[in-house]
Design an enzyme around this catalytic site. Structure first.
Site, PDB file in Angstrom:
ATOM      1  N   TYR A  32      60.030  14.849  83.436  1.00 37.66           N
ATOM      2  CA  TYR A  32      60.904  13.925  82.703  1.00 37.66           C
ATOM      3  C   TYR A  32      60.243  12.571  82.550  1.00 37.66           C
ATOM      4  CZ  TYR A  32      62.060  11.338  86.968  1.00 37.66           C
ATOM      5  OH  TYR A  32      61.983  10.556  88.092  1.00 37.66           O
ATOM      6  N   LYS A 145      55.539  13.633  87.290  1.00 34.33           N
ATOM      7  CA  LYS A 145      56.921  13.136  87.212  1.00 34.33           C
ATOM      8  C   LYS A 145      57.852  14.340  87.060  1.00 34.33           C
ATOM      9  CE  LYS A 145      59.480   9.180  85.325  1.00 34.33           C
ATOM     10  NZ  LYS A 145      59.605   8.468  86.610  1.00 34.33           N
ATOM     11  N   GLU A 177      55.120   4.608  98.336  1.00 37.08           N
ATOM     12  CA  GLU A 177      55.880   4.005  97.236  1.00 37.08           C
ATOM     13  C   GLU A 177      57.359   4.029  97.584  1.00 37.08           C
ATOM     14  OE1 GLU A 177      55.378   6.314  93.662  1.00 37.08           O
ATOM     15  OE2 GLU A 177      55.600   8.218  94.715  1.00 37.08           O
ATOM     16  N   LEU A 201      53.361   8.100  92.097  1.00 38.69           N
ATOM     17  CA  LEU A 201      53.410   8.142  90.645  1.00 38.69           C
ATOM     18  C   LEU A 201      52.822   6.838  90.121  1.00 38.69           C
ATOM     19  CD1 LEU A 201      54.475   9.750  88.134  1.00 38.69           C
ATOM     20  CD2 LEU A 201      56.460   8.222  88.223  1.00 38.69           C
TER      21      LEU A 201
END
Length: 282
Positions: A32, A145, A177, A201
């Site tokens: 996505y 993702k 993250e 990411l």
């Protein structure tokens, strides 16, 4: 009436039909993107669409549109739903097939998307937010993702239940993250952030921030730092498509620096606002 994107067509939500055998529903077998809209314009649309195609390629899904066609589709979507400030969510799954773990021999990818109006989190960007450390239990391909977000969801829920804005994920002592964000520390004028490898990411906003650092002559070290080093930073902030440059003024119960958004964080906020063509109103 808001329209939904379904396989290249814009339809009413009540007309949307998704098969119970869709592999996105059964396996999270898909990817996505979320694209921010400012004043009716898609911000960094090319970068988001490029990453959408890259993620699809990594899990061997073929998107049945050229990038140019897909780009126009996103702009048409925003215009048709009259989104001025908001976001576009779009996903693709491998499609519907009899449930089995291996890829089906015959399945057509399914693209769906929606839009919504969202205001910028100006108050939080001014005051800063609080975060907490949570162990990173996700898989080892965070560069994709993917729709597989259960590890992110569990960490976000724990942080939310304890009154924190975000979780700072770490593998052992190493900070990676956030649940839905990238993390940065600033020490002695240098910005530190985890390198863009399989453990994080590579956020589109992250890429913009690193460009802005070059413009502002802020030294950058793309190197992993520890939880202890995070607590010793002069400034700390997070970024994402929806939170932009968000100061983190406390981690757990410990203040970062002076416990207020720092000078370089503010400079990056201003530079980011100039890039998107808006400003924080007093």
């Amino acid at each position: 009436m808001d329209l939904i994107l379904h396989n290249g067509e814009f339809i009413r939500e009540e007309d949307l039909v998704i098969s119970k055998e869709d592999r996105g529903y059964q396996f999270g077998d898909g990817i996505y993107e979320v694209i921010r809209v400012y004043d009716g314009n898609l911000f960094t649309a090319k970068e988001h669409i490029d990453r959408f195609y890259e993620s699809a390629d990594k899990i061997k899904i073929v998107i049945p549109h050229t990038k140019d066609v897909f780009h126009k589709m996103m702009y048409d979507f925003v215009e048709m739903n009259n989104i001025n400030n908001g976001q576009v969510y779009v996903q693709i799954t491998r499609g519907a097939a009899e449930r089995q773990h291996q890829f089906p021999t015959q399945a057509e990818p399914v693209i769906t998307g929606n839009t919504k109006s969202v205001e910028r989190p100006v108050a939080s960007m001014k005051s800063g937010v609080k975060a907490k450390f949570i162990e990173d239990i996700r898989w080892l391909r965070c560069d994709i993702k993917s729709l597989n977000l259960l590890g992110n969801v569990l960490a976000k829920q724990e942080a939310t239940e304890e009154g924190f804005f975000e979780a700072i994920l770490h593998r052992g002592e190493t900070v990676t993250e956030g649940c839905s964000s990238n993390m940065y520390g600033i020490k002695n004028g240098t910005l530190y952030t985890h390198p863009a490898n399989n453990l994080i990411l590579n956020g589109i906003t992250r890429r913009v921030i690193l460009e802005l650092c070059k413009e502002l002559d802020i030294p950058v070290e793309e190197t992993a730092f520890t939880k202890t080093q995070a607590l010793e930073m002069d400034e700390f902030f997070m970024s994402s498509t929806t939170t932009e440059v968000m100061p983190v003024i406390e981690i757990g119960s410990q203040k970062i620096g002076q416990g207020v958004p720092g000078e370089l964080t503010r400079k990056l906020q201003s530079a980011f606002e100039a890039r998107i063509g808006v400003g924080v109103k007093s």
